[in-house]
Design a protein around this motif. Structure first.
Motif, short mmCIF file in Angstrom:
data_model
loop_
_atom_site.label_atom_id
_atom_site.label_comp_id
_atom_site.label_asym_id
_atom_site.label_seq_id
_atom_site.Cartn_x
_atom_site.Cartn_y
_atom_site.Cartn_z
N THR A 58 -37.30 76.07 -35.28
CA THR A 58 -37.32 75.09 -36.44
C THR A 58 -38.10 74.06 -35.82
OG1 THR A 58 -35.24 76.47 -37.33
CG2 THR A 58 -35.87 74.37 -37.80
N ALA A 59 -37.24 73.82 -34.74
CA ALA A 59 -38.00 72.37 -34.32
C ALA A 59 -39.71 72.93 -33.81
CB ALA A 59 -37.91 72.18 -32.92
N ASN A 60 -40.21 73.83 -33.75
CA ASN A 60 -41.35 73.97 -33.17
C ASN A 60 -41.76 74.19 -34.60
OD1 ASN A 60 -43.50 75.21 -32.05
ND2 ASN A 60 -43.38 77.15 -31.73
N ALA A 61 -41.44 74.80 -35.97
CA ALA A 61 -42.25 74.75 -36.84
C ALA A 61 -42.27 73.09 -37.96
CB ALA A 61 -41.08 75.39 -37.72
N ILE A 62 -41.24 72.54 -37.27
CA ILE A 62 -41.60 71.24 -37.68
C ILE A 62 -42.71 70.66 -36.80
CG2 ILE A 62 -40.27 69.38 -37.76
CD1 ILE A 62 -37.42 70.57 -38.31
#
Length: 176
Positions: free
Chosen positions: A99-103
């Motif tokens: 999720t952090a990567n997507a953000i």
């Protein structure tokens, strides 16, 4: 929890699962809607666009960390905040990392997406400057943990589990 909030939670969880499984670049509103069991119109009712969904996912990531950080001083003293921060960051799941990567990927296209993260880090560093018994130590710990997470999130360096355990124990020893 209202039905609408349950649906929003299910949509965010579906988006997180899809990012973890297929990567940030493959996240589409159609796939999220299908995975969450809602129509695309239903998804758009709750999240007007992909950016709104990513913002909500970031809020989820940060809310737990912020609440833990803010509550630990009131309950246990100042060193408890850094201990809680270390333990929380080292406990990130694969889904949370994805999720952090997507953000981060979304933030490259739209820097405003990262505003909640900017607010979180401003709060964190403001605390360290104004309240910490040793601001330099607190800043060093935060930078070490966040630097490790960033390397991991970007896929620049993957720490082995034993190496992460040693780093966590060393940081905990520094703040106790």
């Amino acid at each position: 929890m209202s039905t609408a909030e349950k649906t929003r939670t299910r949509i965010r969880a579906s988006a997180q699962a899809l990012v973890a499984e297929h990567g940030a670049g493959n996240l589409t509103l159609d796939s999220v809607a299908q995975h969450a069991g809602v129509s695309k119109g239903g998804l758009l009712y709750h999240y007007a666009n992909k950016q709104a969904l990513l913002e909500a996912m970031l809020e989820d990531l940060l809310s737990t960390r912020k609440a833990l950080f803010l509550s630990s001083t009131a309950k246990q003293g100042r060193s408890a905040q850094l201990t809680a921060l270390i333990n929380t960051e080292f406990a990130l799941t694969l889904t949370e990392r994805a999720t952090a990567n997507a953000i981060l990927a979304g933030g490259a296209e739209n820097p405003d997406l990262l505003d909640p993260a900017r607010e979180y880090f401003s709060m964190l560093f403001d605390y360290l400057v104004k309240e910490a018994s040793d601001p330099a130590l607190g800043t060093t710990v935060v930078l070490a943990v966040q630097g490790m997470q960033l390397l991991d999130t970007l896929g620049l360096y993957q720490f082995e589990p034993a190496e992460k355990d040693r780093l966590q124990q060393r940081l905990l020893a520094l703040v106790s």
